[in-house]
Design a protein around this motif. Structure first.
Motif, PDB file in Angstrom:
ATOM      1  N   GLY A 171      -2.771   3.540  -7.067  1.00  0.00           N
ATOM      2  CA  GLY A 171      -2.691   2.297  -7.806  1.00  0.00           C
ATOM      3  C   GLY A 171      -3.764   1.325  -7.336  1.00  0.00           C
ATOM      4  N   ASP A 172      -4.329   0.599  -8.282  1.00  0.00           N
ATOM      5  CA  ASP A 172      -5.308  -0.438  -7.923  1.00  0.00           C
ATOM      6  C   ASP A 172      -4.532  -1.667  -7.462  1.00  0.00           C
ATOM      7  OD1 ASP A 172      -7.565  -1.877  -7.518  1.00  0.00           O
ATOM      8  OD2 ASP A 172      -8.056  -2.152  -9.646  1.00  0.00           O
ATOM      9  N   ASP A 173      -3.895  -1.509  -6.311  1.00  0.00           N
ATOM     10  CA  ASP A 173      -3.026  -2.538  -5.759  1.00  0.00           C
ATOM     11  C   ASP A 173      -3.146  -2.512  -4.225  1.00  0.00           C
ATOM     12  OD1 ASP A 173      -1.337  -0.374  -4.841  1.00  0.00           O
ATOM     13  OD2 ASP A 173      -0.364  -0.337  -6.805  1.00  0.00           O
ATOM     14  N   PRO A 174      -2.561  -3.480  -3.535  1.00  0.00           N
ATOM     15  CA  PRO A 174      -2.705  -3.499  -2.069  1.00  0.00           C
ATOM     16  C   PRO A 174      -2.213  -2.232  -1.383  1.00  0.00           C
ATOM     17  CG  PRO A 174      -1.887  -5.609  -2.848  1.00  0.00           C
ATOM     18  CD  PRO A 174      -1.872  -4.693  -4.029  1.00  0.00           C
TER      19      PRO A 174
ATOM     20  N   ARG B 150      -4.841   0.556  -1.808  1.00  0.00           N
ATOM     21  CA  ARG B 150      -5.988   0.333  -0.919  1.00  0.00           C
ATOM     22  C   ARG B 150      -5.614   0.616   0.537  1.00  0.00           C
ATOM     23  NH1 ARG B 150      -6.585  -3.632  -4.872  1.00  0.00           N
ATOM     24  NH2 ARG B 150      -5.518  -5.267  -3.671  1.00  0.00           N
TER      25      ARG B 150
ATOM     26  N   ASP C  28      -5.352   1.081 -12.832  1.00  0.00           N
ATOM     27  CA  ASP C  28      -4.553  -0.130 -13.023  1.00  0.00           C
ATOM     28  C   ASP C  28      -3.423   0.111 -14.027  1.00  0.00           C
ATOM     29  OD1 ASP C  28      -5.935   0.059 -15.402  1.00  0.00           O
ATOM     30  OD2 ASP C  28      -6.976  -1.861 -15.206  1.00  0.00           O
TER      31      ASP C  28
ATOM     32  N   GLN D  11       1.502   1.880 -10.614  1.00  0.00           N
ATOM     33  CA  GLN D  11       1.513   1.401  -9.238  1.00  0.00           C
ATOM     34  C   GLN D  11       1.613   2.550  -8.243  1.00  0.00           C
ATOM     35  OE1 GLN D  11       4.865  -1.321  -9.498  1.00  0.00           O
ATOM     36  NE2 GLN D  11       3.477  -3.070  -9.717  1.00  0.00           N
ATOM     37  N   THR D  12       1.255   2.266  -7.012  1.00  0.00           N
ATOM     38  CA  THR D  12       1.366   3.230  -5.928  1.00  0.00           C
ATOM     39  C   THR D  12       2.833   3.448  -5.576  1.00  0.00           C
ATOM     40  OG1 THR D  12      -0.749   2.436  -5.074  1.00  0.00           O
ATOM     41  CG2 THR D  12       0.654   3.691  -3.558  1.00  0.00           C
TER      42      THR D  12
END
Length: 323
Positions: free
Chosen positions: A59-62, A65, A85, A88-89
Motif C-alpha cells: 500500500g502507498d501508505d506509512p 513504506r 494507492d 491498504q497494507t
C-alpha cells in the motif's frame, strides 16, 4: 537491480505483537514489526550470506513504506516491489496468552498484496536467480495472485531454476478443496517440497510419513526432494537415492512458534545453494527452527551463519562451511 541467488514473492504485513501475555482487549501498547512467510525466508537467507530478491505489492501508505524500508534494511533486494494507492497494507495482531496458547488475527482481505498481477513480474530479473521460493499463501490471496505464482513457476521452468515449495496451509484464506488442488498442482512442478506433517497429510490423504513422501515423489516425472517437517522430532528426508529421519534440536522453552518453518526453509535453500549434502542442510534447518521458536517475533530469531554454527556445536569444533 542486483544479481540474486533466490527470488521469492508474497505478502508481508505489519505485525503488532504485545510484549505482555494478555488478552488483546487489555493490551495498551503494541510494538511494531513485520511478518510474512516469504520475506521471513528472504531475510533468513540474507543473514546466511545469500542474495535474495523479494517481490510484492505494498500500500502507498506509512505501513507499506515501513515494510519496504525494513526488508531493504535487512539486505534483501526490494527493487522489483510495487506500491499501489488502490488498497491498504495488511496488518497482523498476535495474542499470546502462554507459550502454548497463541492466536493470530489477520487484517488482510483486499489488501495491496492481493492485487499482484502476473504481468508485473520481470523475467529478466527473476531469471538471474538459481532458486524460486514459493508458498501456498500467495495463491490463496486472490485469483490474480494465483496467476502471478503460476507465471513465476513458468519463468523458473524456462530458465532451469530450482523450485522450492513450502505449502504453508492457511485454511482461513480459502476452501480446503481448492487449497488441496492448487497445492498439488504446484507440487507437481516443484523440485523441493517442504510440508509439515499435517500439510503432507492434507495434500496426499496419507497418514504415515513415508507414505506421504512416496506419494509426493510420484506426483510428476523428474527427481524430487521431499523434506517433511516433524516439529521437535526433526524432519524426514526423501529423495530418489536416500531416505532418513534427521533428529531435531531440543528447545528448553518455546517462546513463539511462528516463523520456525520459514527459518527451516531458509536453511534448506542455503544448503542447496552451497551444494552441501542434503542431510547437513536438513540438520542446519532443524537448528534454525529451534533457534527461531526461542525468540519473540517472526524474523528476530533468524540467525547468522556464525550464530547457527555455534548453536549446532557449542564446543567450537564445528567445521567451516562454504561461503
Amino acid at each position: 537491480m542486483s544479481k540474486i541467488d533466490v527470488f521469492t514473492l508474497g505478502e508481508t504485513m505489519v505485525l503488532f505483537q504485545p510484549e505482555k501475555m494478555l488478552p488483546l482487549e487489555y493490551v495498551r501498547q503494541f510494538p511494531k514489526s513485520i511478518g510474512g512467510a516469504e520475506s521471513n525466508v528472504a531475510i533468513g537467507l540474507t543473514r546466511l550470506g545469500h542474495s535474495v530478491g523479494w517481490f510484492s505489492k505494498l500500500g502507498d501508505d506509512p505501513f507499506g513504506r515501513y515494510i519496504y524500508k525494513s526488508i531493504r534494511g535487512e539486505g534483501v533486494d526490494v527493487s522489483s516491489c510495487l506500491f499501489t494507492d488502490k488498497a491498504q497494507t495488511g496488518l497482523i495482531f498476535k495474542e499470546q496468552l502462554s507459550a502454548e496458547d497463541l492466536n493470530v488475527y489477520y487484517y488482510r482481505k483486499n489488501s495491496a498484496a492481493s492485487l499482484m498481477e502476473a504481468a508485473e513480474l520481470d523475467e529478466s530479473y527473476i531469471s538471474q536467480a538459481k532458486i524460486l521460493h514459493i508458498t501456498g499463501i500467495t495463491p490463496a490471496l486472490s485469483e490474480s495472485c494465483y496467476q502471478t505464482v503460476m507465471k513465476a513457476i513458468q519463468i523458473a521452468k524456462r530458465n532451469k531454476m530450482t523450485i522450492v515449495f513450502d505449502p504453508n496451509l492457511r485454511l482461513k484464506l480459502w476452501a480446503a478443496e481448492q487449497a488441496k488442488s492448487v497445492f498439488n498442482e504446484i507440487a507437481s512442478y516443484s523440485d523441493v517440497i517442504l510440508p509439515g506433517l499435517d500439510e503432507g497429510q492434507f495434500m496426499t490423504g496419507m497418514t504415515e510419513v513415508e507414505d506421504i513422501a512416496d506419494t509426493l515423489m510420484g506426483m510428476a516425472e523428474g527427481d524430487k526432494t521431499i523434506i517433511i517437517k516433524l516439529g521437535h522430532n526433526g524432519a524426514y528426508l526423501r529423495t530418489r537415492d536416500e531416505s532418513s529421519y534427521i533428529e531435531g534440536f531440543p528447545v528448553q522453552h518455546v517462546v513463539d512458534p511462528v516463523g520456525a518453518g520459514d527459518g527451516f526453509a531458509a536453511g534448506i535453500i542455503s544448503g542447496i545453494l552451497r551444494k552441501e549434502p542434503l542431510s547437513l542442510a536438513v540438520r542446519r534447518a532443524n537448528a534454525i527452527g529451534a533457534m527461531v521458536v526461542s525468540v519473540n517475533g517472526d524474523v528476530e530469531g533468524l540467525p547468522t551463519l556464525q550464530a547457527i554454527e555455534r548453536f549446532m556445536d557449542p564446543r567450537g569444533t564445528a567445521r567451516d562451511v562454504k561461503r
